[in-house]
Design an enzyme around this catalytic site. Structure first.
Site, short mmCIF file in Angstrom:
data_model
loop_
_atom_site.label_atom_id
_atom_site.label_comp_id
_atom_site.label_asym_id
_atom_site.label_seq_id
_atom_site.Cartn_x
_atom_site.Cartn_y
_atom_site.Cartn_z
N GLN A 153 -4.59 -0.47 -7.72
CA GLN A 153 -5.35 0.26 -6.72
C GLN A 153 -5.98 1.49 -7.35
O GLN A 153 -5.35 2.17 -8.17
CB GLN A 153 -4.44 0.70 -5.56
CG GLN A 153 -5.17 1.41 -4.43
CD GLN A 153 -4.23 1.75 -3.29
OE1 GLN A 153 -3.63 2.82 -3.27
NE2 GLN A 153 -4.07 0.83 -2.34
N SER A 195 -7.20 5.43 -0.22
CA SER A 195 -7.33 4.22 -1.03
C SER A 195 -8.79 3.78 -1.05
O SER A 195 -9.44 3.72 -0.01
CB SER A 195 -6.46 3.10 -0.44
OG SER A 195 -5.12 3.50 -0.36
N ASP A 214 0.82 -1.22 0.00
CA ASP A 214 0.00 0.00 0.00
C ASP A 214 0.85 1.26 0.00
O ASP A 214 0.34 2.35 -0.26
CB ASP A 214 -0.93 -0.02 1.22
CG ASP A 214 -2.08 0.97 1.11
OD1 ASP A 214 -2.57 1.18 -0.02
OD2 ASP A 214 -2.51 1.53 2.14
#
Length: 288
Positions: A279, A229, A205
């Site tokens: 993402q 996110s 991430d």
């Protein structure tokens, strides 16, 4: 100090088992206002792995971030044993805090088997030893930032990052939407492949959605920037060690509608493609 941070992170991913399919995890304050999304990903994967035959390894994870996590409260992970087939298993994971879901995820597992092989080649970049380590911000620059950002940038974490093309996050220049970053856990850990995958989920991430800001001369430190996110996908391809250097190669094909899409490929230093990511994230400039 690094050994302590690594031990703390490993402990964070060793969830407390409340019932057969119910687990509880704590949060680590890394200086952000809310729980770091990678932490929830890593813990969700850890929970799912605890319900599957150890011979079956996670090969894909897909998750949606639904709410910001409270860093001061535990997170409960509920695992649904969706299916156990002849060679694949599927699990659904819900992360719950204050009675509400903060993440929905699905994880697929497979017993290792031989098959066709091909992969894209690793980009030609300098070795991590040939890249200058990151230096902390000066006290003057740090003092000019909001308090939560001072904590984020001032905390020594369990991962080391070396940027092939470093940039000034306070005054970022516009750049093409791709970047390459070497990273590794700062202390060695054991040989549990499940733990290495959970730690990679955690680290995956970092810097991902930030790639979508590069063409716009923005960063997470930009004034009035709101970034979050929205979802996260992670595929595991080949064995790896998170405590050895890995190259994270990012690109961002598009931004639109206050959302950006970023993708990543993760290689070992000898060029094996071990994981891929994708993402979509919120990228929004708010009025003063």
């Amino acid at each position: 100090m690094s050994d302590n941070h690594v031990a703390e992170l490993v402990d964070l991913l060793e969830l407390e088992r409340l019932e057969d399919n119910l687990f509880r995890g704590q949060s680590r304050d890394i200086g952000t206002r809310y729980v770091f999304g990678g932490q929830v990903l890593g813990q969700a994967l850890s929970a799912a792995q605890r319900t599957v035959d150890p011979k079956r390894e996670a090969h894909s994870l897909h998750a949606y971030f639904l709410r910001a996590g409270d860093i001061n409260a535990p997170i409960v992970y509920s695992v649904e044993r969706t299916r156990d087939g002849g060679s694949f298993s599927s699990r659904r994971v819900v992360a719950i805090q204050h009675g509400q879901p903060i993440l929905n995820g699905s994880v697929s597992f497979q017993e290792p088997e031989a098959g066709f092989e091909h992969q894209l080649s690793m980009p030609e970049v300098p070795a991590p030893e040939d890249i200058e380590p990151m230096h902390p911000l000066s006290a003057e620059k740090l003092a000019a930032l909001p308090e939560k950002m001072q904590r984020w940038l001032g905390i020594d974490g369990p991962f080391e990052f070396r940027h092939v093309w470093p940039r000034d996050e306070i005054k970022p220049a516009k750049r093409p939407p791709y970047q390459h970053i070497w990273f590794r856990l700062t202390a060695p850990i054991g040989d549990s492949s499940a733990l290495h995958r959970s730690l990679l989920a955690y680290a995956s991430d970092f810097h991902l959605i930030g790639t979508a800001t590069l063409p716009h001369g923005l960063s997470y430190l930009s004034h009035n920037m709101q970034m979050a996110s929205l979802d996260h996908a992670l595929w595991f391809h080949r064995p790896f060690r998170i405590d050895e250097w890995l190259l994270y190669s990012f690109d961002s094909p598009t931004t639109q509608g206050s959302r950006g899409l970023a993708r990543g490929m993760i290689y070992t230093r000898d060029g094996r493609l071990v994981a891929s990511t994708a993402q979509e994230g919120l990228i929004r400039i708010r009025p003063d």
